[in-house]
Write a protein that holds these residues in place. Structure first.
Motif, PDB file in Angstrom:
ATOM      1  N   MET A   1       0.841  -1.198   0.000  1.00  0.00           N
ATOM      2  CA  MET A   1       0.000   0.000   0.000  1.00  0.00           C
ATOM      3  C   MET A   1       0.878   1.251   0.000  1.00  0.00           C
ATOM      4  N   GLU A   2       0.208   2.393  -0.020  1.00  0.00           N
ATOM      5  CA  GLU A   2       0.930   3.657  -0.068  1.00  0.00           C
ATOM      6  C   GLU A   2       0.762   4.377   1.280  1.00  0.00           C
ATOM      7  N   LEU A   3       1.880   4.906   1.789  1.00  0.00           N
ATOM      8  CA  LEU A   3       1.833   5.590   3.088  1.00  0.00           C
ATOM      9  C   LEU A   3       2.539   6.933   2.998  1.00  0.00           C
ATOM     10  N   GLY A   4       1.943   7.933   3.618  1.00  0.00           N
ATOM     11  CA  GLY A   4       2.646   9.196   3.827  1.00  0.00           C
ATOM     12  C   GLY A   4       3.251   9.163   5.218  1.00  0.00           C
ATOM     13  N   LEU A   5       4.523   9.557   5.337  1.00  0.00           N
ATOM     14  CA  LEU A   5       5.189   9.503   6.644  1.00  0.00           C
ATOM     15  C   LEU A   5       5.780  10.877   6.940  1.00  0.00           C
ATOM     16  N   VAL A   6       5.369  11.446   8.066  1.00  0.00           N
ATOM     17  CA  VAL A   6       5.846  12.782   8.439  1.00  0.00           C
ATOM     18  C   VAL A   6       6.813  12.635   9.607  1.00  0.00           C
ATOM     19  N   GLY A   7       8.056  13.069   9.414  1.00  0.00           N
ATOM     20  CA  GLY A   7       9.080  12.938  10.451  1.00  0.00           C
ATOM     21  C   GLY A   7      10.010  11.795  10.095  1.00  0.00           C
ATOM     22  N   LEU A   8      11.226  12.148   9.684  1.00  0.00           N
ATOM     23  CA  LEU A   8      12.170  11.129   9.197  1.00  0.00           C
ATOM     24  C   LEU A   8      13.457  11.172  10.001  1.00  0.00           C
ATOM     25  N   GLY A   9      13.283  11.376  11.313  1.00  0.00           N
ATOM     26  CA  GLY A   9      14.447  11.397  12.206  1.00  0.00           C
ATOM     27  C   GLY A   9      14.912   9.982  12.516  1.00  0.00           C
ATOM     28  N   LYS A  10      15.473   9.810  13.730  1.00  0.00           N
ATOM     29  CA  LYS A  10      16.036   8.513  14.137  1.00  0.00           C
ATOM     30  C   LYS A  10      15.009   7.387  13.989  1.00  0.00           C
ATOM     31  N   MET A  11      13.770   7.658  14.385  1.00  0.00           N
ATOM     32  CA  MET A  11      12.734   6.620  14.304  1.00  0.00           C
ATOM     33  C   MET A  11      12.114   6.594  12.907  1.00  0.00           C
ATOM     34  N   GLY A  12      11.588   7.734  12.467  1.00  0.00           N
ATOM     35  CA  GLY A  12      10.845   7.774  11.203  1.00  0.00           C
ATOM     36  C   GLY A  12      11.683   7.361  10.001  1.00  0.00           C
ATOM     37  N   GLY A  13      12.945   7.759   9.980  1.00  0.00           N
ATOM     38  CA  GLY A  13      13.815   7.429   8.843  1.00  0.00           C
ATOM     39  C   GLY A  13      13.978   5.923   8.698  1.00  0.00           C
ATOM     40  N   ASN A  14      14.228   5.253   9.798  1.00  0.00           N
ATOM     41  CA  ASN A  14      14.380   3.790   9.749  1.00  0.00           C
ATOM     42  C   ASN A  14      13.051   3.092   9.473  1.00  0.00           C
ATOM     43  N   GLY A  46      -0.708  15.831  -1.546  1.00  0.00           N
ATOM     44  CA  GLY A  46      -1.039  15.875  -2.979  1.00  0.00           C
ATOM     45  C   GLY A  46      -0.490  14.686  -3.744  1.00  0.00           C
ATOM     46  N   SER A  47       0.617  14.121  -3.264  1.00  0.00           N
ATOM     47  CA  SER A  47       1.214  13.031  -4.033  1.00  0.00           C
ATOM     48  C   SER A  47       0.677  11.652  -3.636  1.00  0.00           C
ATOM     49  N   LEU A  48      -0.190  11.600  -2.629  1.00  0.00           N
ATOM     50  CA  LEU A  48      -0.787  10.314  -2.238  1.00  0.00           C
ATOM     51  C   LEU A  48      -2.155  10.160  -2.906  1.00  0.00           C
ATOM     52  N   GLN A  49      -2.454   8.909  -3.304  1.00  0.00           N
ATOM     53  CA  GLN A  49      -3.780   8.674  -3.866  1.00  0.00           C
ATOM     54  C   GLN A  49      -4.749   8.375  -2.729  1.00  0.00           C
ATOM     55  N   GLY A  50      -5.953   8.888  -2.811  1.00  0.00           N
ATOM     56  CA  GLY A  50      -6.931   8.640  -1.751  1.00  0.00           C
ATOM     57  C   GLY A  50      -7.550   7.263  -1.868  1.00  0.00           C
ATOM     58  N   PRO A  51      -8.148   6.750  -0.800  1.00  0.00           N
ATOM     59  CA  PRO A  51      -8.091   7.319   0.542  1.00  0.00           C
ATOM     60  C   PRO A  51      -6.699   7.140   1.144  1.00  0.00           C
ATOM     61  N   ARG A  52      -6.221   8.196   1.777  1.00  0.00           N
ATOM     62  CA  ARG A  52      -4.815   8.250   2.213  1.00  0.00           C
ATOM     63  C   ARG A  52      -4.648   7.781   3.661  1.00  0.00           C
ATOM     64  N   VAL A  53      -3.439   7.296   3.953  1.00  0.00           N
ATOM     65  CA  VAL A  53      -3.037   7.048   5.339  1.00  0.00           C
ATOM     66  C   VAL A  53      -1.741   7.828   5.564  1.00  0.00           C
ATOM     67  N   VAL A  54      -1.747   8.701   6.558  1.00  0.00           N
ATOM     68  CA  VAL A  54      -0.550   9.502   6.859  1.00  0.00           C
ATOM     69  C   VAL A  54      -0.117   9.212   8.289  1.00  0.00           C
ATOM     70  N   TRP A  55       1.119   8.769   8.438  1.00  0.00           N
ATOM     71  CA  TRP A  55       1.683   8.398   9.744  1.00  0.00           C
ATOM     72  C   TRP A  55       2.537   9.571  10.231  1.00  0.00           C
ATOM     73  N   VAL A  56       2.228  10.068  11.428  1.00  0.00           N
ATOM     74  CA  VAL A  56       2.961  11.208  11.995  1.00  0.00           C
ATOM     75  C   VAL A  56       3.971  10.672  13.016  1.00  0.00           C
ATOM     76  N   MET A  57       5.238  10.986  12.819  1.00  0.00           N
ATOM     77  CA  MET A  57       6.307  10.449  13.673  1.00  0.00           C
ATOM     78  C   MET A  57       7.213  11.602  14.094  1.00  0.00           C
ATOM     79  N   VAL A  58       6.622  12.580  14.772  1.00  0.00           N
ATOM     80  CA  VAL A  58       7.385  13.767  15.180  1.00  0.00           C
ATOM     81  C   VAL A  58       7.322  13.863  16.712  1.00  0.00           C
TER      82      VAL A  58
END
Ligand SMILES: O=C(O)[C@H](O)[C@@H](O)[C@H](O)[C@H](O)COP(=O)(O)O
Length: 291
Positions: A1-14, A46-58
């Motif tokens: 599937m397709e996922l949007g991920l916000v926050g690509l630090g130590k946790m999000g990046g891995n 905008g780059s995700l196709q709906g219905p979207r799932v966005v994971w926030v990791m901040v």
């Protein structure tokens, strides 16, 4: 599937890497453009196709709040936000309600595993409606450790972060117990190799555990921890555990003491012990030490 991920630090990046390895598409956004796949949250959505799932990791608190607020403006009905940060569970119901008014679903997820998660998998504790959880399930399956355990739908919204908070309370007390035992072993002359005692405990003992393995790693790097200062920070979950214990009248002496031990670690000199010394001196003429 397709996922949007916000926050690509130590946790999000891995986590991005582990989810990609499982064959999913991840589009990541971070304020640091060197880490990000897109240049803004708006571009991410905008780059995700709906219905979207966005994971926030901040980071929990203001950063999570502002990200969820912004996503609430950008996402559409039927989309889902997952808060995977170490948020306080009381924020989850608020976020679910705010997003729910716009038809956006919300799932909270406590994530454990730290920098080892990329290879070992991340333990996941999530809360929310079954239908929303089911939509995120392929991502949970990609992140969790291999094997039968390591992921749980803990209950309704907030249950995931509550379970992760209690996990961290236990983490505090376990670490404190290892630390106290280590200090006592170091103190006595009869034990000549404390590191080897810790190493020997890794097999066959009642207290063998991953934290013990990590303690041995740390002692291999620095046998008597001479390079470190005895100072321990905290990110909030220990405090919230103690607050929840008070709200529910549940006695948590070990977890509370381990939290207070961290506070004590931040003092060069103890104001309260000055008062104890002063009072002993007042009532009993007991000796005090001057500065
Ligand atoms: O399970 C984990 O992977 C850890 O618990 C992780 O969540 C983090 O390292 C703690 O939040 C640190 O918490 P303190 O800063 O409060 O010790």
């Amino acid at each position: 599937m397709e996922l949007g991920l916000v926050g690509l630090g130590k946790m999000g990046g891995n986590m991005r890497e582990r989810i990609r390895r499982a064959g999913h598409t991840v589009i990541g956004y971070d304020r640091n453009p060197d880490l990000a796949d897109v240049s803004s949250l708006k571009d991410l959505v905008g780059s995700l196709q709906g219905p979207r799932v966005v994971w926030v990791m901040v980071p929990a608190g203001a950063a999570t709040q502002s990200t969820i607020d912004e996503l609430g403006e950008l996402l559409s009905p039927g989309d889902i936000v997952v808060d995977g940060g170490n948020s306080r569970w009381t924020d989850d119901e608020k976020h679910a309600e705010e997003l729910g008014h716009k038809g956006i679903g919300f799932v909270d997820c406590g994530v454990s595993g730290g920098v080892w998660g990329l290879e070992n998998g991340y333990a996941l504790m999530y809360g929310g409606d079954a239908a929303n959880v089911a939509r995120v399930q392929p991502i949970f399956d990609a992140l969790k450790p291999e094997g039968d355990f390591g992921a749980v739908h803990a209950g309704k919204v907030g249950a995931g972060h509550f379970a992760k908070m209690v996990h961290n309370g236990i983490e505090y007390a376990m670490m404190q117990a290892f630390a106290e035992g280590w200090e006592l072993l170091e103190k006595v002359d009869s034990v000549t190799d404390v590191r080897e005692v810790f190493r020997s405990w890794q097999e066959g003992t009642v207290i063998r555990s991953w934290l013990l393995d990590l303690a041995v790693n740390a002692l291999d790097d620095d046998e008597h921890l001479d390079k470190l200062r005895g100072y321990a920070a905290d990110s909030g979950e220990g405090r919230w555990t103690v607050e929840a214990a008070i709200d529910n009248a549940v006695p948590l002496p070990a977890i509370t003491a381990s939290l207070f031990a961290r506070f004590a670690s931040r003092q060069d000199d103890s104001p309260q012990m000055k008062m104890i010394a002063a009072l002993r001196n007042q009532f009993g003429g007991h000796a005090v030490e001057s500065k």
